[in-house]
Design an enzyme around this catalytic site. Structure first.
Site, PDB file in Angstrom:
ATOM      1  N   ASP A 145       0.913  -1.038   0.040  1.00  0.00           N
ATOM      2  CA  ASP A 145      -0.019   0.082   0.026  1.00  0.00           C
ATOM      3  C   ASP A 145       0.922   1.383   0.177  1.00  0.00           C
ATOM      4  OD1 ASP A 145      -1.513   2.052   0.684  1.00  0.00           O
ATOM      5  OD2 ASP A 145      -2.544   1.180   2.397  1.00  0.00           O
ATOM      6  N   THR A 193      13.576   3.454   2.472  1.00  0.00           N
ATOM      7  CA  THR A 193      14.129   4.447   2.880  1.00  0.00           C
ATOM      8  C   THR A 193      15.533   4.893   2.341  1.00  0.00           C
ATOM      9  OG1 THR A 193      15.455   3.404   4.652  1.00  0.00           O
ATOM     10  CG2 THR A 193      13.124   3.925   5.140  1.00  0.00           C
ATOM     11  N   HIS A 198      17.753  13.707  13.407  1.00  0.00           N
ATOM     12  CA  HIS A 198      18.322  12.755  12.330  1.00  0.00           C
ATOM     13  C   HIS A 198      17.088  12.116  11.670  1.00  0.00           C
ATOM     14  CE1 HIS A 198      20.404   9.929   9.936  1.00  0.00           C
ATOM     15  NE2 HIS A 198      19.903   8.880  10.708  1.00  0.00           N
ATOM     16  N   GLU A 237      29.737   7.404   5.594  1.00  0.00           N
ATOM     17  CA  GLU A 237      29.749   5.828   5.563  1.00  0.00           C
ATOM     18  C   GLU A 237      29.804   5.235   4.090  1.00  0.00           C
ATOM     19  OE1 GLU A 237      27.434   3.813   3.807  1.00  0.00           O
ATOM     20  OE2 GLU A 237      27.147   2.649   5.806  1.00  0.00           O
ATOM     21  N   ASN A 252      16.784   8.876   2.977  1.00  0.00           N
ATOM     22  CA  ASN A 252      18.057   8.955   3.929  1.00  0.00           C
ATOM     23  C   ASN A 252      19.474   9.441   3.053  1.00  0.00           C
ATOM     24  OD1 ASN A 252      19.507   8.846   6.324  1.00  0.00           O
ATOM     25  ND2 ASN A 252      18.963   6.561   6.741  1.00  0.00           N
ATOM     26  N   SER A 309      16.643  -0.784  15.756  1.00  0.00           N
ATOM     27  CA  SER A 309      17.604   0.357  15.337  1.00  0.00           C
ATOM     28  C   SER A 309      16.599   1.543  16.027  1.00  0.00           C
ATOM     29  CB  SER A 309      17.772   0.435  13.826  1.00  0.00           C
ATOM     30  OG  SER A 309      16.847   0.599  13.095  1.00  0.00           O
ATOM     31  N   CYS A 354      25.851   7.620  10.617  1.00  0.00           N
ATOM     32  CA  CYS A 354      25.167   8.885  10.345  1.00  0.00           C
ATOM     33  C   CYS A 354      25.548  10.017  10.980  1.00  0.00           C
ATOM     34  CB  CYS A 354      23.671   8.786  10.445  1.00  0.00           C
ATOM     35  SG  CYS A 354      23.093   7.350   9.232  1.00  0.00           S
ATOM     36  N   LYS A 363       7.915  10.413  15.725  1.00  0.00           N
ATOM     37  CA  LYS A 363       8.317   9.565  16.777  1.00  0.00           C
ATOM     38  C   LYS A 363       9.132  10.169  17.893  1.00  0.00           C
ATOM     39  CE  LYS A 363       7.835   5.522  14.099  1.00  0.00           C
ATOM     40  NZ  LYS A 363       7.100   4.419  14.619  1.00  0.00           N
ATOM     41  N   SER A 418      24.115   5.058  13.962  1.00  0.00           N
ATOM     42  CA  SER A 418      24.123   3.597  14.538  1.00  0.00           C
ATOM     43  C   SER A 418      25.409   3.049  14.895  1.00  0.00           C
ATOM     44  CB  SER A 418      23.525   2.828  13.479  1.00  0.00           C
ATOM     45  OG  SER A 418      22.112   3.120  13.209  1.00  0.00           O
TER      46      SER A 418
HETATM   47  N1  CAA Z   1      -0.973   2.924   5.908  1.00  0.00           N
HETATM   48  C1  CAA Z   1      -0.457   3.724   6.908  1.00  0.00           C
HETATM   49  N2  CAA Z   1       0.639   3.353   7.550  1.00  0.00           N
HETATM   50  C2  CAA Z   1       1.118   2.137   7.452  1.00  0.00           C
HETATM   51  C3  CAA Z   1       0.528   1.225   6.687  1.00  0.00           C
HETATM   52  C4  CAA Z   1      -0.638   1.530   5.777  1.00  0.00           C
HETATM   53  N3  CAA Z   1      -1.042   1.041   4.488  1.00  0.00           N
HETATM   54  N4  CAA Z   1       1.067   0.128   6.757  1.00  0.00           N
HETATM   55  C5  CAA Z   1       2.137   0.312   7.664  1.00  0.00           C
HETATM   56  N5  CAA Z   1       1.954   1.466   8.098  1.00  0.00           N
HETATM   57  C6  CAA Z   1       2.847   2.091   9.086  1.00  0.00           C
HETATM   58  C7  CAA Z   1       3.135   1.365  10.333  1.00  0.00           C
HETATM   59  O1  CAA Z   1       1.989   1.282  11.391  1.00  0.00           O
HETATM   60  C8  CAA Z   1       4.265   1.925  11.012  1.00  0.00           C
HETATM   61  O2  CAA Z   1       3.851   3.029  11.629  1.00  0.00           O
HETATM   62  P1  CAA Z   1       4.440   3.143  13.199  1.00  0.00           P
HETATM   63  O3  CAA Z   1       5.818   2.883  13.224  1.00  0.00           O
HETATM   64  O4  CAA Z   1       3.796   4.364  13.598  1.00  0.00           O
HETATM   65  O5  CAA Z   1       3.574   1.876  13.993  1.00  0.00           O
HETATM   66  C9  CAA Z   1       5.037   2.287   9.843  1.00  0.00           C
HETATM   67  O6  CAA Z   1       4.090   2.262   8.679  1.00  0.00           O
HETATM   68  C10 CAA Z   1       6.302   1.416   9.500  1.00  0.00           C
HETATM   69  O7  CAA Z   1       5.854   0.097   9.258  1.00  0.00           O
HETATM   70  P2  CAA Z   1       6.558  -1.203   9.841  1.00  0.00           P
HETATM   71  O8  CAA Z   1       7.208  -0.854  11.057  1.00  0.00           O
HETATM   72  O9  CAA Z   1       5.709  -2.395   9.688  1.00  0.00           O
HETATM   73  O10 CAA Z   1       7.686  -1.132   8.691  1.00  0.00           O
HETATM   74  P3  CAA Z   1       8.900  -2.361   8.514  1.00  0.00           P
HETATM   75  O11 CAA Z   1       9.142  -2.962   9.591  1.00  0.00           O
HETATM   76  O12 CAA Z   1       8.391  -2.828   6.976  1.00  0.00           O
HETATM   77  O13 CAA Z   1       9.993  -1.157   8.255  1.00  0.00           O
HETATM   78  C11 CAA Z   1      11.723   0.275   9.262  1.00  0.00           C
HETATM   79  C12 CAA Z   1      10.254  -0.052   9.181  1.00  0.00           C
HETATM   80  C13 CAA Z   1      12.134  -1.002  10.282  1.00  0.00           C
HETATM   81  C14 CAA Z   1      12.173   1.349   9.797  1.00  0.00           C
HETATM   82  C15 CAA Z   1      12.371  -0.323   7.874  1.00  0.00           C
HETATM   83  O14 CAA Z   1      12.246   0.853   7.148  1.00  0.00           O
HETATM   84  C16 CAA Z   1      14.135  -0.160   8.213  1.00  0.00           C
HETATM   85  O15 CAA Z   1      14.661  -1.235   8.488  1.00  0.00           O
HETATM   86  N6  CAA Z   1      14.858   0.937   7.633  1.00  0.00           N
HETATM   87  C17 CAA Z   1      16.158   1.088   8.012  1.00  0.00           C
HETATM   88  C18 CAA Z   1      16.723   1.119   9.278  1.00  0.00           C
HETATM   89  C19 CAA Z   1      16.275   2.864   9.849  1.00  0.00           C
HETATM   90  O16 CAA Z   1      15.785   3.495   9.079  1.00  0.00           O
HETATM   91  N7  CAA Z   1      16.289   2.708  11.269  1.00  0.00           N
HETATM   92  C20 CAA Z   1      16.087   4.080  11.689  1.00  0.00           C
HETATM   93  C21 CAA Z   1      16.826   3.957  13.214  1.00  0.00           C
HETATM   94  S1  CAA Z   1      18.477   3.906  12.801  1.00  0.00           S
HETATM   95  C22 CAA Z   1      19.189   5.293  12.240  1.00  0.00           C
HETATM   96  O17 CAA Z   1      18.455   6.360  12.375  1.00  0.00           O
HETATM   97  C23 CAA Z   1      20.351   5.436  11.318  1.00  0.00           C
HETATM   98  C24 CAA Z   1      20.136   5.385   9.994  1.00  0.00           C
HETATM   99  O18 CAA Z   1      20.275   6.361   9.480  1.00  0.00           O
HETATM  100  C25 CAA Z   1      19.912   3.930   9.380  1.00  0.00           C
END
Ligand code: CAA
Length: 394
Positions: free
Chosen positions: A32, A155, A236, A82, A280, A204, A114, A245, A313
């Protein structure tokens, strides 16, 4: 006698001229599109063509600052990334050549996921206090890559920010206080033999939030400031929802009510615009957010205190702050940034995947790279294991 203020005198942002609309990715992944747009807060990812890397992006971001300022005053060049292109030679040296910087210059590359641009910023500010007649150039550039079809894929992004630091800066004077946090955790990492990051995604985000709270506690103890002392916040941005958040979590920790949508839009919203369009940009991401805030806010931010949270990270965090300077608007490059983001070529899904699959040849032979749309610099080829950069005629 008052110590002279130190901070960011000029900011320049650059991103690749190609972009993938995340609606296209959502369709390819049968997801979606609202998950990306609303759930992650991302609209597009910037995609670097094969003749662009962190050196060309960093040089393209830095060029306007070098052209408009006093080139001979630059005596410190710190390149934060990085996605470095060499295990030994600093990308800063490629930039030094491309930008024709003075030889009396300390030039190195810095790495900590980062976070490294923030370390560079703080080190440069301390250095400027000793060398007030000099300027420092900080360049942060990264290409965020995760595996195709992984949760991190939407991302991904790419971009660069260059900052000129000086005494009595025109944009942001930094406050001396900074809350720090370091811990040895494996939430996101990239072994030397991989071109895509590995990440424990949900973990993370939890470590990011815990780091924020630790940093804030130390910052608050040093400064005596509370949430109400800030006019805006920049976080960040691994994806822009993370800022919302983070701010909600910080407010809860301070015993404040959860911020409603209007409050979030006011406190963090303007800082999210550019990152929504690029994805990102790792080391550059916080400073891309700051650029977005200063460039696009309708409010007069002069005199406003901005809270900034940097996270890398692995992990390190830092909460620090600065005050926007009275005539900041004259030092902005908002129009150039707007044109850059608007004038990008949209990719089809297969073009994105084809670019993703390309890798720089490693056989030591002579390879010329096809010319794509870039900024003022491109990676022309590689020969005898040396990258060959060139200036692009405009
Ligand atoms: N409509 C609206 N919202 C929806 C939706 C839909 N149809 N389906 C899902 N969502 C929402 C979920 O509810 C969730 O929101 P909440 O967090 O508010 O609950 C959001 O979309 C994301 O959904 P998921 O958590 O299910 O997503 P995911 O598990 O597939 O992936 C993630 C999310 C883990 C962040 C992934 O993108 C990822 O691994 N990203 C890379 C790591 C990252 O960015 N980490 C951030 C912290 S580390 C850091 O900051 C250093 C860096 O730069 C990497």
């Amino acid at each position: 006698m008052h110590a002279r203020s130190v901070g960011i005198d000029a900011l320049s942002f650059y991103c690749p001229r190609y972009a993938l609309d995340l609606k296209v990715l959502a369709e390819a992944r049968s997801v979606d599109p609202q998950k990306y747009a609303a759930g992650l807060g991302q609209d597009c990812m910037a995609v670097p063509p094969p003749d662009e890397d962190v050196v060309t992006m960093g040089a393209s971001a830095a060029l306007p600052l070098v052209q408009e300022g006093d080139r001979d005053a630059i005596a410190l060049l710190l390149f934060a990334t990085e996605s470095g292109v060499d295990q030994s030679k600093a990308a800063a040296l490629h930039l030094h050549g491309l930008l024709d910087l003075p030889h009396g210059c300390r030039a190195v590359e810095m790495k900590q996921a980062c976070y490294s641009a923030t370390a560079a910023l703080q080190l440069a500010c301390a250095w400027l206090a000793l060398h007030p007649d000099r300027t420092a150039l900080i360049v942060a550039a990264d290409i965020a890559r995760y595996e195709l079809r992984s949760p991190g894929e939407p991302t991904q992004g790419a971009g660069a920010v260059a900052m000129r630091l000086a005494v009595e800066p025109r944009l942001l004077a930094l406050d001396p206080e900074a809350g720090l946090f370091a811990d040895d955790v494996m939430d996101f990492w990239r072994p030397n033999y991989r071109s895509e990051a590995l990440v424990d995604g949900q973990y993370s985000t939890r470590v990011y939030l815990q780091s924020l709270l630790h940093c804030w506690a130390q910052y608050r103890e040093q400064s005596g400031r509370g949430l109400a002392d800030f006019d805006r916040f920049c976080y960040h941005l691994p994806f822009t929802r993370m800022a919302e958040k983070a701010h909600g979590r910080l407010a809860r920790a301070c015993g404040a009510p959860a911020p409603d949508a209007e409050t979030l839009a006011r406190l963090v919203g303007d800082g999210l615009r550019y990152n929504r369009q690029t994805g990102n940009t790792y080391a550059a991401s916080l400073y891309e957010g700051l650029t977005s805030l200063l460039d696009t806010s309708d409010a007069d931010l002069a005199g406003c205190r901005i809270g900034l949270f940097s996270y890398g990270s692995g992990c390190t965090g830092e909460f620090f702050s600065g005050v926007v300077q009275p005539d900041y608007r004259v030092a902005l490059r908002a129009e150039a940034h707007r044109r850059l983001l608007e004038d990008r070529t949209a990719l089809e899904y297969q073009q994105y995947e084809d670019i993703f699959q390309l890798a720089v040849p490693t056989d030591g032979g002579e390879h010329a790279f096809a010319q794509y749309r870039t900024g003022p610099f491109r990676l022309a080829g590689i020969g005898q294991h040396k990258r060959i950069y060139e200036r692009v005629d405009e």
